[in-house]
Motif scaffolding. Structure first.
Motif, PDB file in Angstrom:
ATOM      1  N   MET A 137       0.844  -1.177   0.000  1.00 17.36           N
ATOM      2  CA  MET A 137       0.000   0.000   0.000  1.00 17.36           C
ATOM      3  C   MET A 137       0.888   1.239   0.000  1.00 17.36           C
ATOM      4  O   MET A 137       1.802   1.356   0.802  1.00 17.36           O
ATOM      5  N   GLU A 138       0.629   2.138  -0.897  1.00 15.02           N
ATOM      6  CA  GLU A 138       1.403   3.373  -0.996  1.00 15.02           C
ATOM      7  C   GLU A 138       0.913   4.372   0.049  1.00 15.02           C
ATOM      8  O   GLU A 138      -0.274   4.485   0.313  1.00 15.02           O
ATOM      9  N   LEU A 139       1.858   5.086   0.650  1.00 20.78           N
ATOM     10  CA  LEU A 139       1.508   6.098   1.648  1.00 20.78           C
ATOM     11  C   LEU A 139       0.959   7.332   0.949  1.00 20.78           C
ATOM     12  O   LEU A 139       1.549   7.832  -0.001  1.00 20.78           O
ATOM     13  N   THR A 140      -0.147   7.851   1.430  1.00 22.66           N
ATOM     14  CA  THR A 140      -0.719   9.077   0.879  1.00 22.66           C
ATOM     15  C   THR A 140       0.112  10.273   1.360  1.00 22.66           C
ATOM     16  O   THR A 140       0.854  10.175   2.343  1.00 22.66           O
ATOM     17  N   ALA A 141      -0.050  11.396   0.688  1.00 30.05           N
ATOM     18  CA  ALA A 141       0.662  12.610   1.087  1.00 30.05           C
ATOM     19  C   ALA A 141       0.290  13.002   2.512  1.00 30.05           C
ATOM     20  O   ALA A 141       1.146  13.424   3.302  1.00 30.05           O
ATOM     21  N   GLU A 142      -0.972  12.829   2.859  1.00 30.15           N
ATOM     22  CA  GLU A 142      -1.426  13.155   4.209  1.00 30.15           C
ATOM     23  C   GLU A 142      -0.762  12.249   5.250  1.00 30.15           C
ATOM     24  O   GLU A 142      -0.331  12.707   6.302  1.00 30.15           O
ATOM     25  N   LYS A 143      -0.667  10.961   4.942  1.00 31.39           N
ATOM     26  CA  LYS A 143      -0.052  10.002   5.860  1.00 31.39           C
ATOM     27  C   LYS A 143       1.458  10.285   6.007  1.00 31.39           C
ATOM     28  O   LYS A 143       2.006  10.185   7.100  1.00 31.39           O
ATOM     29  N   ARG A 144       2.123  10.653   4.907  1.00 35.35           N
ATOM     30  CA  ARG A 144       3.558  11.001   4.966  1.00 35.35           C
ATOM     31  C   ARG A 144       3.777  12.204   5.873  1.00 35.35           C
ATOM     32  O   ARG A 144       4.669  12.203   6.721  1.00 35.35           O
ATOM     33  N   LYS A 145       2.961  13.235   5.698  1.00 42.80           N
ATOM     34  CA  LYS A 145       3.088  14.453   6.513  1.00 42.80           C
ATOM     35  C   LYS A 145       2.825  14.142   7.985  1.00 42.80           C
ATOM     36  O   LYS A 145       3.547  14.604   8.870  1.00 42.80           O
ATOM     37  N   GLU A 146       1.811  13.331   8.246  1.00 40.25           N
ATOM     38  CA  GLU A 146       1.475  12.935   9.611  1.00 40.25           C
ATOM     39  C   GLU A 146       2.648  12.180  10.260  1.00 40.25           C
ATOM     40  O   GLU A 146       3.001  12.445  11.410  1.00 40.25           O
ATOM     41  N   LEU A 147       3.258  11.266   9.510  1.00 41.07           N
ATOM     42  CA  LEU A 147       4.392  10.504  10.028  1.00 41.07           C
ATOM     43  C   LEU A 147       5.599  11.411  10.276  1.00 41.07           C
ATOM     44  O   LEU A 147       6.263  11.297  11.307  1.00 41.07           O
ATOM     45  N   GLN A 148       5.860  12.324   9.354  1.00 40.89           N
ATOM     46  CA  GLN A 148       6.959  13.286   9.541  1.00 40.89           C
ATOM     47  C   GLN A 148       6.783  14.068  10.836  1.00 40.89           C
ATOM     48  O   GLN A 148       7.726  14.210  11.614  1.00 40.89           O
ATOM     49  N   GLU A 149       5.607  14.589  11.055  1.00 43.39           N
ATOM     50  CA  GLU A 149       5.338  15.404  12.242  1.00 43.39           C
ATOM     51  C   GLU A 149       5.435  14.579  13.524  1.00 43.39           C
ATOM     52  O   GLU A 149       5.992  15.024  14.517  1.00 43.39           O
ATOM     53  N   LYS A 150       4.904  13.363  13.496  1.00 47.14           N
ATOM     54  CA  LYS A 150       4.927  12.503  14.675  1.00 47.14           C
ATOM     55  C   LYS A 150       6.353  12.141  15.065  1.00 47.14           C
ATOM     56  O   LYS A 150       6.736  12.265  16.229  1.00 47.14           O
TER      57      LYS A 150
END
Length: 102
Positions: free
Chosen positions: A1-14
């Motif tokens: 499953m490819e990470l969405t842009a929203e999920k990437r940003k969320e992971l970066q911030e976390k």
């Protein structure tokens, strides 16, 4: 499953928030501004680094960072000592998280 842009940003911030909390807990002045994202056809990688200027805290900080990333799956953590000419020596801890597309 490819990470969405929203999920990437969320992971970066976390990750940034959580790693900075580890640094703060150990009373270290350096903070991460963020982590880099590399997106390829095979997946997404997150890259970050931490500076630890107190040699007596390196072992504890690295252990805590390793424990933190245990649940992230495919993570590489390395460290090296740096002795720059114009500032205090420090240990550079880097991490690389891989998420592969399914």
């Amino acid at each position: 499953m490819e990470l969405t842009a929203e999920k990437r940003k969320e992971l970066q911030e976390k990750v940034t928030t959580d790693i900075n909390a580890i640094l703060e807990k150990h009373e270290l002045p350096y903070r991460m501004d963020g982590i880099s994202v590399m997106k390829t056809s095979k997946g997404t990688s997150f890259l970050g680094n931490i500076r630890v200027h107190d040699p007596y805290k390196v072992k504890d900080v690295r252990k805590e960072v390793e424990d933190y990333f245990e649940s992230y799956g495919n993570v590489t953590i390395t460290s090296r000592d740096v002795v720059p000419c114009c500032e205090l020596p420090y240990t550079y801890i880097t991490f690389h998280i891989d998420y592969f597309n399914e």
